[in-house]
Scaffold this motif. Structure first.
Motif: not given
Length: 409
Positions: A114-132
């Motif tokens: 809702k805030w503009g960070y769906p999973d695929e967007e996080l992956r695209r913009r921050f590809p090295s991020l480990v998201h827990c």
């Protein structure tokens, strides 16, 4: 076991150099992030303007608005207050994420999207991020997105049904075991993802749910049901498939005895001076003892009742039989072996429990300071490139909060 002095800077732990953004609240997420901090990660806790609700989960309180509950889940973290519900707050989050290795969050499923960070967007913009991501039931499925607290998952996941006395109601386990184990599994998953990132250069989603945790905790009851369809029953302190494995009343308090094999049972009967029990056909093997558990318990109760538990424990353990007095919390935290292991941390006014993960060359180092809400907002934002005018503007618009502007804790 010793602990280096309090401080919030790098201390040479195994995770030194790893940058963590902790957006989580309550227990599982904060506990995971605290373990990362104990092992050297640079952890920034981001609280909403209303704060982490556990700050008010007391008494007891260690400061006017900081509970002991909160203190023992949030040491060693820098603290900033940002309102992520407004676009300017999310712009700040965006900047922080550019310099972050691990994101820990336990928002209701769909909040980041809702805030503009769906999973695929996080992956695209921050590809090295480990998201827990920590949730109650997961992000999808029939109960996807439904919130869940520890006790609710103990009920839903079957754990409560096997906890309690045989003739009593189902009981919640007396500690938030599902939350705490979820935090440990999240910690483990993050380490796996960071290890894999060395090979691929890519981050990934570490998807932890309280539901997955509680189902994994059902052994051996889950194994029994999967094997023959029998629904486990409550057995109090006794074990459903090992006997004797139970609490008994000694002369001066409760004592737990755990007999795992026939040799130990023979030694137990000798210590209790009832050797005939070892030859009784009802008790010769573990399956026999489980089938005749009530008769066995009655016979052992008589032999144990007249003996002091410290004396009996010494005799049992000398014969290789696991046994212990049933300690209350005060007795447990002052027990000699607990103190020897350095499990209770005392640093100035801070008292807490050490990291349960012990490494020989890069041990955990408890940085005992617990920061007030917004104590590091200015420093963290300045280090991420925000100039003084931008920071003061964000403070004035209440997008962020800083200690000294109504943010003291």
């Amino acid at each position: 076991m010793t602990h280096p002095p309090t401080g919030l800077g790098p201390h040479g732990g195994a995770l030194t150099g790893v940058k963590v953004l902790d957006l989580s609240r309550v227990l599982a997420g904060p506990y995971c992030a605290q373990m990362l901090a104990d092992h050297g990660a640079d952890v920034i806790k981001v609280e909403p303007p209303a704060g982490d609700e556990t700050r008010g989960w007391g008494p007891p309180f260690v400061a006017p608005d900081t509970s002991a509950y909160y203190q023992n889940l949030n040491r060693g973290k820098k603290n900033i207050v940002v309102d992520l519900s407004v676009p300017e707050g999310r712009d700040i989050l965006d900047t922080l994420l550019r310099d972050t290795d691990v994101l820990v969050e336990n928002f209701k499923a769909g909040t980041l999207a809702k805030w503009g960070y769906p999973d695929e967007e996080l992956r695209r913009r921050f590809p090295s991020l480990v998201h827990c991501r920590v949730t109650g039931f997961g992000a999808d499925g029939p109960l996807g997105g439904q919130p869940g607290y520890d006790a609710v998952l103990q009920a839903y996941g079957g754990l409560m049904s096997v906890n309690g006395e045989a003739d009593g109601p189902p009981l919640r386990v007396g500690v938030p075991v599902v939350d705490q184990v979820t935090g440990i599994l999240a910690f483990s998953g993050i380490l796996l993802a960071l290890h894999e990132r060395h090979r691929s250069g890519l981050g990934q989603l570490v998807d932890c749910t309280l539901l997955d945790t509680v189902v994994s905790l059902l052994h051996p009851h889950s194994a029994s049901w999967l094997a023959d369809g029998s629904v486990p029953r409550r057995t109090g302190s006794a074990h459903p498939s090992i006997a004797p494995y139970d609490s008994f009343a000694a002369a001066d308090g409760p004592l737990f005895v755990a007999v795992g094999n026939d040799r130990q049972f023979g030694a137990l009967t000798e210590v209790l001076e009832v050797p005939a029990l070892a030859e009784d056909p009802r008790f010769r093997t573990n399956p026999d003892r489980v089938r005749h558990q009530q008769e066995l318990r009655a016979a052992l109760e008589k032999a144990i009742a007249a003996r002091p538990r410290a004396e009996l424990t010494a005799h049992l353990t000398a014969r290789g039989i696991p046994a212990s007095p049933v300690h209350d919390v005060a007795e447990a935290l002052t027990a000699p072996q607990v103190r020897h292991r350095g499990l209770v941390v005392e640093d100035g006014d801070y008292r807490g429990i050490a990291s349960p993960v012990s490494l020989s060359r890069t041990p955990a180092s408890v940085r005992a300071e617990v920061r007030g809400a917004g104590a590091d907002t200015r420093d963290v934002l300045a280090a991420r490139g925000f100039d003084e005018e931008a920071i003061e503007g964000a403070v004035g618009r209440r997008v962020v909060r800083s200690a000294g502007t109504g943010g003291e804790a």
